[in-house]
Scaffold this active site. Structure first.
Site, short mmCIF file in Angstrom:
data_model
loop_
_atom_site.label_atom_id
_atom_site.label_comp_id
_atom_site.label_asym_id
_atom_site.label_seq_id
_atom_site.Cartn_x
_atom_site.Cartn_y
_atom_site.Cartn_z
N HIS A 273 0.81 -1.22 0.00
CA HIS A 273 0.00 0.00 0.00
C HIS A 273 0.84 1.27 0.00
O HIS A 273 0.37 2.33 0.40
CB HIS A 273 -0.96 -0.01 1.21
CG HIS A 273 -2.00 -1.09 1.13
ND1 HIS A 273 -2.77 -1.49 2.19
CD2 HIS A 273 -2.40 -1.86 0.08
CE1 HIS A 273 -3.59 -2.46 1.82
NE2 HIS A 273 -3.38 -2.70 0.54
N CYS B 99 5.01 19.78 -13.23
CA CYS B 99 3.78 20.02 -14.01
C CYS B 99 2.76 20.90 -13.28
O CYS B 99 1.74 21.27 -13.86
CB CYS B 99 3.14 18.71 -14.43
SG CYS B 99 2.32 17.86 -13.07
N1 APR Z 1 -1.00 -7.58 17.65
C1 APR Z 1 -1.59 -8.21 16.60
N2 APR Z 1 -2.73 -7.79 16.03
C2 APR Z 1 -3.31 -6.69 16.55
C3 APR Z 1 -2.75 -5.98 17.64
C4 APR Z 1 -1.54 -6.47 18.20
N3 APR Z 1 -0.95 -5.86 19.21
N4 APR Z 1 -3.56 -4.92 17.91
C5 APR Z 1 -4.58 -4.97 17.03
N5 APR Z 1 -4.43 -6.02 16.21
C6 APR Z 1 -5.28 -6.45 15.10
C7 APR Z 1 -6.75 -6.08 15.22
O1 APR Z 1 -7.42 -7.08 15.96
C8 APR Z 1 -7.18 -6.05 13.75
O2 APR Z 1 -7.62 -7.33 13.32
O3 APR Z 1 -4.85 -5.75 13.95
C9 APR Z 1 -5.90 -5.68 13.00
C10 APR Z 1 -5.91 -4.29 12.41
O4 APR Z 1 -6.88 -4.23 11.43
P1 APR Z 1 -7.04 -2.98 10.44
O5 APR Z 1 -7.03 -1.72 11.24
O6 APR Z 1 -8.20 -3.28 9.58
O7 APR Z 1 -5.69 -2.98 9.62
P2 APR Z 1 -5.28 -3.76 8.32
O8 APR Z 1 -5.80 -5.15 8.30
O9 APR Z 1 -3.82 -3.56 8.16
O10 APR Z 1 -6.03 -2.93 7.20
C11 APR Z 1 -5.72 -3.20 5.88
O11 APR Z 1 -6.86 -1.34 5.05
O12 APR Z 1 -7.56 0.73 4.95
C12 APR Z 1 -6.65 -0.11 4.48
O13 APR Z 1 -4.61 0.59 3.63
C13 APR Z 1 -5.26 0.33 4.84
O14 APR Z 1 -3.39 -1.11 5.03
C14 APR Z 1 -4.68 -0.88 5.52
C15 APR Z 1 -5.63 -1.97 5.07
#
Ligand code: APR
Length: 294
Positions: free
Chosen positions: A165, A196
């Protein structure tokens, strides 16, 4: 589904009731291992890694890891879907991270990213980032794919990180896509492209935008040619990144999830280690080193 309650320390303390509740959500063959805090062992966490996982890792030629925002949570970088704070609380990230939002209010989107850039610049890699950086030296082939744009894996020492990303520290021209390393401060927000005159934007992939082709190809290849695949700290709701653990599974890899919460993928994983990445990964690394006598 089997529930093991033999992992002991987890910062936010998942209790037995939570373990039972989580197990009702996972009807498959997944072995859910809940990391529960044991206050008596606070300075000496004991995390039991499944023997079967250690055996497969011992013979593994290639290991692939997909990380999401949860891996940076312990560095103080809020996960994407966590409530935003202060000035930004009234906006959902989905309203700010789209080309439409940028067209509608480029200043607002630029300022939001500027806030996140400052937050990330002040953050430090946590034990999860550091453990993953060490793991690259253990396996013959090790691929780290991340959805995170914060660069914390690289700052921890990980090499050849596949950034799906983009990276928040880079800026590009919104028209030509050229990366801009520096430009004169003319007071415009967002600044304008020196070549540009179009608006500059962060070099990240917004919702509704295509994925970078090369990175996606590398990520798919790494996911479909590995023995073990880890899905760590990701909610597995954003595609196409969320399809990578599924592809790894189809290709015959053992897939392991590390996440304190249940995700749409949990029931498909062979093992779900329900704990914080910053607790589970250093223990996994310790076990790996012990098994290899290093
Ligand atoms: N260790 C492991 N997992 C964790 C922890 C931790 N300490 N704290 C939170 N989490 C988990 C949450 O339970 C959740 O499932 O991390 C996850 C975060 O989820 P999102 O916020 O949805 O992040 P992500 O999956 O990376 O989102 C994907 O969405 O919006 C786009 O570009 C953005 O890269 C991002 C993508």
């Amino acid at each position: 589904m089997a529930v093991s309650r033999r992992l002991f320390r987890f910062g936010r303390s998942l209790r037995t009731a939570t373990a039972v509740y989580l197990s009702t959500l996972i009807p498959g063959e997944t072995e859910l291992i809940v990391v529960v805090e044991d206050p008596k062992r606070r300075n000496n966490p004991v995390v039991t890694i499944p023997v079967e996982l250690m055996e497969v890792l011992a013979a593994a030629e290639c290991v692939t890891v997909l990380t999401g925002a949860g891996v940076s949570a312990e560095s103080g970088v809020p996960t994407f879907r966590d409530a935003q704070t202060g000035l930004w609380a009234k906006f959902s990230p989905e309203e700010l991270a789209t080309p439409r939002a940028f067209r509608r209010d480029p200043r607002l989107v630029w300022e939001w990213y500027e806030w996140r850039r400052i937050l990330v610049a002040g953050a430090l890699p946590n034990p999860a980032h550091l453990a993953l950086a060490e793991m690259q030296n253990i396996f013959h082939r090790f691929h780290l794919i991340t959805q995170n744009v914060d660069g914390l894996h690289q700052r921890a020492g990980s090499r050849n990180v596949i950034e799906l990303h983009g990276n928040i520290s880079r800026t590009k021209c919104s028209e030509e896509g050229t990366i801009i390393s520096s430009c004169k401060d003319t007071g415009n927000i967002p600044p304008k492209c020196p070549s540009c005159g179009a608006l500059l934007r962060p070099d990240v992939v917004w919702f509704e935008e295509p994925m970078p082709e090369m990175e996606m190809r590398q990520a798919t290849d790494a996911s479909t040619h590995c023995n073990v695949f880890f899905s760590i700290g990701t909610s597995t709701v954003v595609y196409p990144a969320a399809s990578l653990p599924v592809e790894a599974l189809r290709s015959g890899a053992m897939v392991v999830e590390i996440n304190p919460q249940v995700t749409p993928f949990t029931a498909k994983a062979r093992f779900a280690l329900a704990g914080a990445a910053g607790v589970v990964l250093p223990e996994l690394l310790k076990a790996l080193k012990a098994s290899r006598g290093t």
